[in-house]
Motif scaffolding. Structure first.
Motif, short mmCIF file in Angstrom:
data_model
loop_
_atom_site.label_atom_id
_atom_site.label_comp_id
_atom_site.label_asym_id
_atom_site.label_seq_id
_atom_site.Cartn_x
_atom_site.Cartn_y
_atom_site.Cartn_z
N ASP A 18 29.72 46.29 53.42
CA ASP A 18 29.86 44.80 53.47
C ASP A 18 31.06 44.82 51.99
N LEU A 19 31.38 45.84 51.36
CA LEU A 19 32.35 46.19 50.48
C LEU A 19 33.35 45.43 51.29
N ASP A 20 33.60 46.61 51.86
CA ASP A 20 34.95 47.29 53.36
C ASP A 20 34.92 46.34 52.93
N GLU A 21 34.46 45.43 54.31
CA GLU A 21 34.62 44.19 54.75
C GLU A 21 34.91 42.97 54.14
N GLY A 22 34.64 42.83 52.68
CA GLY A 22 34.67 41.75 52.20
C GLY A 22 36.47 41.91 51.05
N GLY A 23 36.50 43.18 51.19
CA GLY A 23 38.32 43.76 50.77
C GLY A 23 38.97 43.77 51.56
N GLN A 24 38.81 43.68 53.03
CA GLN A 24 38.87 43.50 54.34
C GLN A 24 39.72 41.39 54.11
N ALA A 25 38.81 41.07 54.00
CA ALA A 25 39.00 40.12 53.77
C ALA A 25 39.59 38.73 53.38
N PHE A 26 38.87 40.11 51.87
CA PHE A 26 40.49 39.24 50.36
C PHE A 26 41.89 39.47 50.13
N ASP A 27 41.93 40.79 50.96
CA ASP A 27 43.06 41.25 50.83
C ASP A 27 44.30 40.32 52.30
N LYS A 28 43.42 39.52 53.26
CA LYS A 28 43.72 39.42 54.09
C LYS A 28 44.41 37.36 53.60
N LYS A 29 42.76 36.54 52.75
CA LYS A 29 42.50 35.42 52.62
C LYS A 29 43.58 35.30 51.70
N ILE A 30 43.93 35.99 50.42
CA ILE A 30 44.23 35.92 48.80
C ILE A 30 44.85 36.78 48.21
N GLY A 31 44.17 37.57 48.14
CA GLY A 31 44.59 39.17 47.92
C GLY A 31 44.88 38.98 46.02
N GLU A 32 45.45 39.74 45.42
CA GLU A 32 44.73 39.49 43.59
C GLU A 32 46.33 39.00 42.56
N ALA A 33 47.35 39.25 43.69
CA ALA A 33 47.95 38.53 43.02
C ALA A 33 47.59 36.89 43.16
N LYS A 34 46.92 36.61 43.80
CA LYS A 34 46.94 34.73 43.59
C LYS A 34 46.06 34.57 43.41
N LEU A 35 44.45 35.41 43.13
CA LEU A 35 43.41 35.27 41.78
C LEU A 35 43.81 35.75 40.76
N ALA A 36 45.43 36.53 40.48
CA ALA A 36 46.00 36.24 39.09
C ALA A 36 45.98 34.87 38.53
N LYS A 37 46.72 34.66 39.34
CA LYS A 37 47.47 33.45 39.20
C LYS A 37 46.85 32.39 39.28
N TYR A 38 46.15 32.34 39.75
CA TYR A 38 44.35 31.00 39.36
C TYR A 38 43.67 30.78 38.24
N LEU A 39 43.59 32.30 37.94
CA LEU A 39 43.39 32.23 36.94
C LEU A 39 44.09 32.60 35.43
N GLY A 40 45.11 32.14 35.67
CA GLY A 40 45.91 32.40 34.71
C GLY A 40 46.47 33.70 33.57
#
Ligand code: HEC
Length: 253
Positions: free
Chosen positions: A44-66
């Motif tokens: 599940d962790l692998d699947e979640g990681g793939q979906a996250f990278d495809k749809k959002i990614g760490e850069a956008k996450l960090a930006k959203y959180l400031g």
């Protein structure tokens, strides 16, 4: 509650509602030992990681959180927290939803969302849980509500979270095959280990789902996920694990 009354209520609740939980204790122990070496939730962790990278990614996450990408791991270990862009206190699953929406993506079915939330939480692995309940008025308010929900006796058996997880009378007692655990114990690191693979359910569940299972099995009304009360309970329960090291996915009986 006086001790005598507590015990009566307690024994009346021995029929735990997990019908899927039918293995013998010996089989269960063996299964648990095997699963510890190879947690089924890694998939599940692998699947979640793939979906996250495809749809959002760490850069956008960090930006959203400031925050900067370097600050992300520590920051993620402080959820649930007040998120300025959303204007409310968010759990990580709600953050996943908010991010998908903010990036114009479709919010997937719950199972996918859970795996994505699992991955996002795992970004905080090895950091110490650091929920700051005094950070702002919103967190203060949610913490106070969570504490009230935790202490209050509710439902037809008049049971409280406190009665099973904090009261000295209950800790260590058994409920079918399960022991009442002190969820504030640093060694147990309860909130630092969810989402987890729950063997009784044979799937990965979030801490909110675990709380719902506790509510159901103790005769309390099951609070809807994402409701203010549920988020408040998650704030309260996670704060109890402050200082414990994040290690998700966990593995639970
Ligand atoms: C009738 C007793 C009972 C009540 C009431 C109850 N729980 Fe539980 N709870 C349990 C048992 C038993 C477990 C399983 C412990 C284990 O994993 O071995 C558990 C597990 C948990 C866990 C996961 C612990 C871990 O280390 O993984 C959390 C968090 C939790 N409960 C929170 C709550 C909250 C919040 C409430 C109130 C809404 C609540 N519980 C009400 C009996 C109860």
């Amino acid at each position: 509650m006086n001790k005598f009354l507590f015990l009566i209520l307690f024994s009346a609740s021995l029929i735990y509602s997990d019908k899927s939980f039918t293995m013998s204790k010996a089989d269960l122990d063996m299964y648990f030992k095997e699963a510890l070496e190879n947690n089924p939730a890694e998939i599940d962790l692998d699947e979640g990681g793939q979906a996250f990278d495809k749809k959002i990614g760490e850069a956008k996450l960090a930006k959203y959180l400031g925050v900067s990408e370097d600050e992300l791991p520590k920051y993620m270990a402080g959820f649930p927290r007040y998120v300025e862009k959303a204007g409310i206190v968010l759990t990580i699953d709600q953050l996943a939803q908010a991010l998908l929406k903010a990036n114009g993506k479709k919010v997937p079915k719950l199972k996918k969302l859970v795996t994505m939330g699992l991955y996002m939480k795992s970004l905080a692995n090895d950091e110490k849980v650091n929920v700051d309940v005094n950070a702002n008025p919103q967190m203060k308010e949610m913490y106070a509500l969570g504490k009230k929900m935790y202490d209050e006796r509710r439902g037809n058996r008049g049971m409280s979270c406190w009665g099973c997880h904090t009261s000295k009378d209950a800790l260590g007692m058994r409920l079918r095959t399960q022991v009442m655990v002190d969820i504030s114990s640093k060694a147990r690191a309860s909130a630092a280990t969810w989402p987890a693979y729950r063997m009784a359910k044979a799937k990965v569940i979030t801490v909110a789902s675990r709380l719902q299972q506790c509510q159901k099995s103790s005769g309390q009304a099951v609070l809807p996920q994402g409701s203010r009360e549920m988020v408040a309970l998650e704030v309260y329960v996670t704060e109890l694990s402050n200082g414990a090291t994040m290690a998700v996915p966990g593995l639970k009986r």
